[in-house]
Design a protein around this motif. Structure first.
Motif, PDB file in Angstrom:
ATOM      1  N   HIS A  96       0.687  -1.241  -0.022  1.00 22.70           N
ATOM      2  CA  HIS A  96      -0.034  -0.059  -0.094  1.00 22.70           C
ATOM      3  C   HIS A  96       1.011   1.201  -0.080  1.00 22.70           C
ATOM      4  CE1 HIS A  96      -3.238  -2.628   0.631  1.00 22.70           C
ATOM      5  NE2 HIS A  96      -2.843  -3.126   1.697  1.00 22.70           N
ATOM      6  N   ASP A  97       2.049   1.165   0.035  1.00 19.87           N
ATOM      7  CA  ASP A  97       3.051   2.345  -0.007  1.00 19.87           C
ATOM      8  C   ASP A  97       3.332   2.519  -1.402  1.00 19.87           C
ATOM      9  OD1 ASP A  97       5.185   4.148   1.016  1.00 19.87           O
ATOM     10  OD2 ASP A  97       6.551   2.672   0.212  1.00 19.87           O
ATOM     11  N   ARG A  98       3.038   3.859  -1.723  1.00 19.60           N
ATOM     12  CA  ARG A  98       3.191   4.314  -3.079  1.00 19.60           C
ATOM     13  C   ARG A  98       4.301   4.201  -3.773  1.00 19.60           C
ATOM     14  NH1 ARG A  98       0.536   4.271  -7.636  1.00 19.60           N
ATOM     15  NH2 ARG A  98      -1.199   4.164  -6.046  1.00 19.60           N
ATOM     16  N   ASP A  99       5.433   4.528  -2.910  1.00 23.31           N
ATOM     17  CA  ASP A  99       6.860   4.499  -3.310  1.00 23.31           C
ATOM     18  C   ASP A  99       7.244   3.091  -3.615  1.00 23.31           C
ATOM     19  OD1 ASP A  99       6.989   7.445  -3.145  1.00 23.31           O
ATOM     20  OD2 ASP A  99       8.394   7.374  -1.449  1.00 23.31           O
ATOM     21  N   PHE A 100       6.949   2.262  -2.775  1.00 21.10           N
ATOM     22  CA  PHE A 100       7.201   0.759  -2.838  1.00 21.10           C
ATOM     23  C   PHE A 100       6.535   0.211  -4.202  1.00 21.10           C
ATOM     24  CE2 PHE A 100       6.648  -3.680  -2.433  1.00 21.10           C
ATOM     25  CZ  PHE A 100       7.934  -4.180  -1.838  1.00 21.10           C
ATOM     26  N   ILE A 101       5.217   0.677  -4.572  1.00 23.07           N
ATOM     27  CA  ILE A 101       4.705  -0.046  -5.388  1.00 23.07           C
ATOM     28  C   ILE A 101       5.198   0.469  -6.955  1.00 23.07           C
ATOM     29  CG2 ILE A 101       2.668  -1.233  -4.274  1.00 23.07           C
ATOM     30  CD1 ILE A 101       1.138   1.095  -5.373  1.00 23.07           C
ATOM     31  N   ARG A 102       5.334   1.791  -6.983  1.00 20.65           N
ATOM     32  CA  ARG A 102       5.922   2.621  -8.115  1.00 20.65           C
ATOM     33  C   ARG A 102       7.283   2.091  -8.271  1.00 20.65           C
ATOM     34  NH1 ARG A 102       6.862   7.846  -6.192  1.00 20.65           N
ATOM     35  NH2 ARG A 102       8.801   6.973  -5.842  1.00 20.65           N
ATOM     36  N   ASP A 103       8.250   2.184  -7.378  1.00 23.05           N
ATOM     37  CA  ASP A 103       9.464   1.788  -7.603  1.00 23.05           C
ATOM     38  C   ASP A 103       9.839   0.243  -7.737  1.00 23.05           C
ATOM     39  OD1 ASP A 103      10.088   4.668  -7.423  1.00 23.05           O
ATOM     40  OD2 ASP A 103      10.698   4.141  -5.402  1.00 23.05           O
ATOM     41  N   GLY A 104       8.959  -0.381  -7.167  1.00 27.40           N
ATOM     42  CA  GLY A 104       9.515  -2.162  -7.004  1.00 27.40           C
ATOM     43  C   GLY A 104       8.686  -2.758  -8.318  1.00 27.40           C
ATOM     44  N   LEU A 105       7.537  -2.155  -8.703  1.00 25.58           N
ATOM     45  CA  LEU A 105       6.309  -2.741  -9.654  1.00 25.58           C
ATOM     46  C   LEU A 105       6.458  -2.067 -10.801  1.00 25.58           C
ATOM     47  CD1 LEU A 105       3.865  -4.297  -6.976  1.00 25.58           C
ATOM     48  CD2 LEU A 105       5.933  -5.404  -8.197  1.00 25.58           C
ATOM     49  N   GLY A 106       6.570  -0.765 -10.820  1.00 22.56           N
ATOM     50  CA  GLY A 106       6.408   0.278 -12.116  1.00 22.56           C
ATOM     51  C   GLY A 106       4.962   0.510 -12.213  1.00 22.56           C
ATOM     52  N   LEU A 107       4.336   0.563 -11.023  1.00 22.73           N
ATOM     53  CA  LEU A 107       2.774   0.975 -11.194  1.00 22.73           C
ATOM     54  C   LEU A 107       2.425   2.545 -11.587  1.00 22.73           C
ATOM     55  CD1 LEU A 107       2.477  -1.789  -9.946  1.00 22.73           C
ATOM     56  CD2 LEU A 107       0.719  -0.793  -8.632  1.00 22.73           C
ATOM     57  N   ALA A 108       1.601   2.786 -12.355  1.00 24.03           N
ATOM     58  CA  ALA A 108       1.259   4.103 -12.549  1.00 24.03           C
ATOM     59  C   ALA A 108       0.326   4.769 -11.145  1.00 24.03           C
ATOM     60  CB  ALA A 108       0.439   4.425 -13.741  1.00 24.03           C
TER      61      ALA A 108
END
Length: 192
Positions: A145-157
């Protein structure tokens, strides 16, 4: 008169997730994963929007995510025990599929219904894996649920979130049955 499928109903009445920490190798191969994803993608999506997608995470990707957890946990001031648990969730896994909620603009289909559809995809994928004989577990956790983790780790928009991680593998032992809800306590019948 309905045309029942007793085997499918029996499966649903007896299904049981397998704890992710008890899963090991072997894991499903690519062709099997594609079959499971095909089953999950048959989930109702309210208007054929397909407001979700999949990210298949092999061992090296899971190790990379595990390595990200301590730094993000420190920044967010997460309890050290919760950091260790989240790190183990990724480090100990051999295969996981991230189900990504990716709502689409729609005048007809509210965003919340699209998010519900992504949750339904998680359950459909979990049940498909269990029906195919694999051990499977649906997890999330603070890092997902952490925006930075999912953006940096998974490339989520920016508009995407993680609906869940479905961990797959071979179960080392069947878990004991657990108490189930008392239907009388959670069901209301309205006849008029």
């Amino acid at each position: 008169m309905p045309d029942p499928n007793p085997a499918a109903l029996d499966f649903l009445l007896t299904r049981r997730s397998r704890p992710a920490k008890t899963l090991t190798t072997p894991v499903p191969d690519r062709a099997t994963v594609e079959t499971l994803l095909t089953a999950a993608a048959r989930t109702p999506d309210h208007g054929k929007l397909e407001p979700w997608r999949f990210i298949v995470l092999a061992k090296p990707a899971l190790a990379r995510l595990a390595a990200m957890v301590p730094d993000r946990g420190a920044v967010l001031e997460v309890d050290p025990d919760k950091i260790a648990k989240a790190q183990a969730q990724y480090a100990d896994a051999d295969l996981a599929i991230a189900v990504i909620s990716a709502p689409k603009p729609s005048e007809k289909i509210p965003q919340i219904e699209q998010v519900y559809s992504a949750g339904a995809v998680c359950l459909a994928l979990l049940n498909a894996a269990l029906a195919a004989g694999w051990g499977a577990n649906w997890l999330s956790g603070w890092a997902s649920h952490d925006r930075d983790f999912i953006r940096d780790g998974l490339g989520l928009a920016d508009h995407e979130t993680v609906a869940g991680f479905i961990h797959l593998g071979t179960e080392t032992h069947a878990p004991p049955e657990r108490p189930r809800p008392d239907l009388a306590q959670i069901t209301t019948w309205i006849d008029a």
